[in-house]
Design a protein around this motif. Structure first.
Motif, PDB file in Angstrom:
ATOM      1  N   TYR A 192       0.827  -1.207   0.000  1.00  0.00           N
ATOM      2  CA  TYR A 192       0.000   0.000   0.000  1.00  0.00           C
ATOM      3  C   TYR A 192       0.865   1.264   0.000  1.00  0.00           C
ATOM      4  O   TYR A 192       0.597   2.221  -0.744  1.00  0.00           O
ATOM      5  CB  TYR A 192      -0.915  -0.008   1.218  1.00  0.00           C
ATOM      6  N   LEU A 193       1.922   1.255   0.812  1.00  0.00           N
ATOM      7  CA  LEU A 193       2.802   2.421   0.876  1.00  0.00           C
ATOM      8  C   LEU A 193       3.512   2.655  -0.455  1.00  0.00           C
ATOM      9  O   LEU A 193       3.732   3.804  -0.862  1.00  0.00           O
ATOM     10  CB  LEU A 193       3.828   2.242   2.002  1.00  0.00           C
ATOM     11  N   ALA A 194       3.872   1.575  -1.131  1.00  0.00           N
ATOM     12  CA  ALA A 194       4.574   1.707  -2.410  1.00  0.00           C
ATOM     13  C   ALA A 194       3.677   2.288  -3.483  1.00  0.00           C
ATOM     14  O   ALA A 194       4.156   2.965  -4.421  1.00  0.00           O
ATOM     15  CB  ALA A 194       5.111   0.350  -2.850  1.00  0.00           C
ATOM     16  N   SER A 195       2.386   2.041  -3.377  1.00  0.00           N
ATOM     17  CA  SER A 195       1.448   2.537  -4.402  1.00  0.00           C
ATOM     18  C   SER A 195       0.681   3.767  -3.933  1.00  0.00           C
ATOM     19  O   SER A 195      -0.308   4.147  -4.545  1.00  0.00           O
ATOM     20  CB  SER A 195       0.460   1.422  -4.758  1.00  0.00           C
ATOM     21  N   LEU A 196       1.150   4.373  -2.849  1.00  0.00           N
ATOM     22  CA  LEU A 196       0.458   5.541  -2.296  1.00  0.00           C
ATOM     23  C   LEU A 196       0.467   6.689  -3.310  1.00  0.00           C
ATOM     24  O   LEU A 196       1.520   7.056  -3.848  1.00  0.00           O
ATOM     25  CB  LEU A 196       1.147   5.984  -0.999  1.00  0.00           C
ATOM     26  N   GLY A 197      -0.708   7.247  -3.556  1.00  0.00           N
ATOM     27  CA  GLY A 197      -0.838   8.331  -4.518  1.00  0.00           C
ATOM     28  C   GLY A 197      -1.049   7.862  -5.938  1.00  0.00           C
ATOM     29  O   GLY A 197      -1.278   8.695  -6.836  1.00  0.00           O
ATOM     30  N   LYS A 198      -0.949   6.552  -6.191  1.00  0.00           N
ATOM     31  CA  LYS A 198      -1.104   6.023  -7.538  1.00  0.00           C
ATOM     32  C   LYS A 198      -2.425   5.259  -7.715  1.00  0.00           C
ATOM     33  O   LYS A 198      -2.683   4.729  -8.787  1.00  0.00           O
ATOM     34  CB  LYS A 198       0.049   5.074  -7.869  1.00  0.00           C
ATOM     35  N   LEU A 199      -3.196   5.188  -6.651  1.00  0.00           N
ATOM     36  CA  LEU A 199      -4.419   4.390  -6.680  1.00  0.00           C
ATOM     37  C   LEU A 199      -5.641   5.285  -6.768  1.00  0.00           C
ATOM     38  O   LEU A 199      -5.647   6.419  -6.286  1.00  0.00           O
ATOM     39  CB  LEU A 199      -4.513   3.524  -5.412  1.00  0.00           C
ATOM     40  N   SER A 200      -6.669   4.719  -7.374  1.00  0.00           N
ATOM     41  CA  SER A 200      -7.956   5.405  -7.373  1.00  0.00           C
ATOM     42  C   SER A 200      -8.602   5.225  -6.000  1.00  0.00           C
ATOM     43  O   SER A 200      -8.215   4.328  -5.233  1.00  0.00           O
ATOM     44  CB  SER A 200      -8.867   4.815  -8.456  1.00  0.00           C
ATOM     45  N   PRO A 201      -9.566   6.036  -5.644  1.00  0.00           N
ATOM     46  CA  PRO A 201     -10.233   5.873  -4.345  1.00  0.00           C
ATOM     47  C   PRO A 201     -10.812   4.474  -4.137  1.00  0.00           C
ATOM     48  O   PRO A 201     -10.759   3.924  -3.037  1.00  0.00           O
ATOM     49  CB  PRO A 201     -11.338   6.928  -4.389  1.00  0.00           C
ATOM     50  N   ALA A 202     -11.354   3.885  -5.187  1.00  0.00           N
ATOM     51  CA  ALA A 202     -11.934   2.539  -5.065  1.00  0.00           C
ATOM     52  C   ALA A 202     -10.848   1.497  -4.797  1.00  0.00           C
ATOM     53  O   ALA A 202     -11.025   0.599  -3.957  1.00  0.00           O
ATOM     54  CB  ALA A 202     -12.699   2.190  -6.337  1.00  0.00           C
ATOM     55  N   GLU A 203      -9.730   1.617  -5.504  1.00  0.00           N
ATOM     56  CA  GLU A 203      -8.626   0.675  -5.293  1.00  0.00           C
ATOM     57  C   GLU A 203      -8.026   0.828  -3.896  1.00  0.00           C
ATOM     58  O   GLU A 203      -7.703  -0.167  -3.235  1.00  0.00           O
ATOM     59  CB  GLU A 203      -7.549   0.906  -6.352  1.00  0.00           C
ATOM     60  N   GLU A 204      -7.891   2.063  -3.466  1.00  0.00           N
ATOM     61  CA  GLU A 204      -7.351   2.312  -2.130  1.00  0.00           C
ATOM     62  C   GLU A 204      -8.273   1.749  -1.049  1.00  0.00           C
ATOM     63  O   GLU A 204      -7.818   1.150  -0.073  1.00  0.00           O
ATOM     64  CB  GLU A 204      -7.149   3.813  -1.918  1.00  0.00           C
ATOM     65  N   ASP A 205      -9.561   1.918  -1.229  1.00  0.00           N
ATOM     66  CA  ASP A 205     -10.535   1.381  -0.269  1.00  0.00           C
ATOM     67  C   ASP A 205     -10.486  -0.145  -0.239  1.00  0.00           C
ATOM     68  O   ASP A 205     -10.580  -0.758   0.829  1.00  0.00           O
ATOM     69  CB  ASP A 205     -11.936   1.860  -0.633  1.00  0.00           C
ATOM     70  N   ALA A 206     -10.330  -0.768  -1.400  1.00  0.00           N
ATOM     71  CA  ALA A 206     -10.264  -2.233  -1.467  1.00  0.00           C
ATOM     72  C   ALA A 206      -9.034  -2.760  -0.729  1.00  0.00           C
ATOM     73  O   ALA A 206      -9.116  -3.756   0.007  1.00  0.00           O
ATOM     74  CB  ALA A 206     -10.242  -2.683  -2.924  1.00  0.00           C
TER      75      ALA A 206
END
Length: 234
Positions: free
Chosen positions: A108-122
């Motif tokens: 999650y930390l590696a992809s921080l700022g690169k995810l859509s809100p839905a992906e981040e919530d998942a």
């Protein structure tokens, strides 16, 4: 209990009378070695006797005590073995759960700022479920750990009883089992402690990364708002 004692006294008196009537019976050891111990055990234990009458025939009290001590050490060792296996398995499952949580948080930390809100919530839903799994495994581990400590104490008491009663071999065996169990548990505990250490490091990394990300967002927002401020001044 009083009635049982009276019956045992009557039986003993009857046997003694039989011996006086027929002195030849005094040569038979079967009555004296089987009946009397049986009567004493029944009188004291209310009819419960750990050793069958047939086994009492040619054994002294010392021999019976050593045999009982050996049985105690065997059962205690069995209990220790089973609890040790359960504890090691629980420690292993706890370590796996912790490492899985670490991997999820770092991903999650590696992809921080690169995810859509839905992906981040998942991803957060998966992390929350994994945290619940870690908590469950930790509680299970602590429960088996408490039982294991109790089983070690039980075995130590059984070893002491065996040593005092003269059962040296069972005493040595159960002490060896205790040492083996302790060494195995220590190895599994080292793995779990290492996993907990890495989890703590990941949490520190998460705080630092989130702080850095929040600062970046604030700077970005300031840059976007700056032209509007200049326009208002003009």
């Amino acid at each position: 209990m009083a009635a049982l004692w009276r019956r045992s006294q009557i039986l003993r008196s009857s046997v003694e009378l039989l011996f006086r009537i027929n002195p030849a019976l005094r040569k038979t050891h079967r009555w004296t070695s089987v009946l009397y111990p049986g009567v004493a055990a029944a009188a004291v234990g209310g009819g419960l006797c750990a050793v069958p009458f047939k086994q009492v025939e040619n054994l002294s009290h010392d021999s019976l005590v050593r045999r009982a001590a050996s049985l105690v050490t065997d059962s205690s060792s069995t209990f220790l073995s089973q609890v040790t296996l359960a504890l090691i398995d629980s420690l292993t499952e706890y370590s796996k759960a912790v490492h899985t949580l670490i991997a999820l948080q770092r991903q999650y930390l590696a992809s921080l700022g690169k995810l859509s809100p839905a992906e981040e919530d998942a991803i957060w839903q998966v992390i929350i479920r994994q945290r619940a799994e870690v908590t469950y495994r930790q509680e299970e581990m602590k429960r088996f750990e408490l039982t294991w400590v109790t089983s070690v104490r039980l075995c130590e008491t059984a070893a002491e009883a065996a040593y005092i009663s003269g059962a040296e071999n069972p005493c040595v065996t159960i002490r060896t089992n205790i040492q083996l169990s302790q060494s195995q548990v220590e190895e599994a505990q080292k793995v779990s402690l290492d996993a907990e250490k890495k989890l703590a490091e990941t949490k520190v990394m998460e705080v630092e990364r989130m702080t850095q990300y929040a600062t970046t967002l604030e700077s970005s927002n300031d840059e976007e708002e700056m032209p509007e401020a200049y326009l208002r001044e003009d």
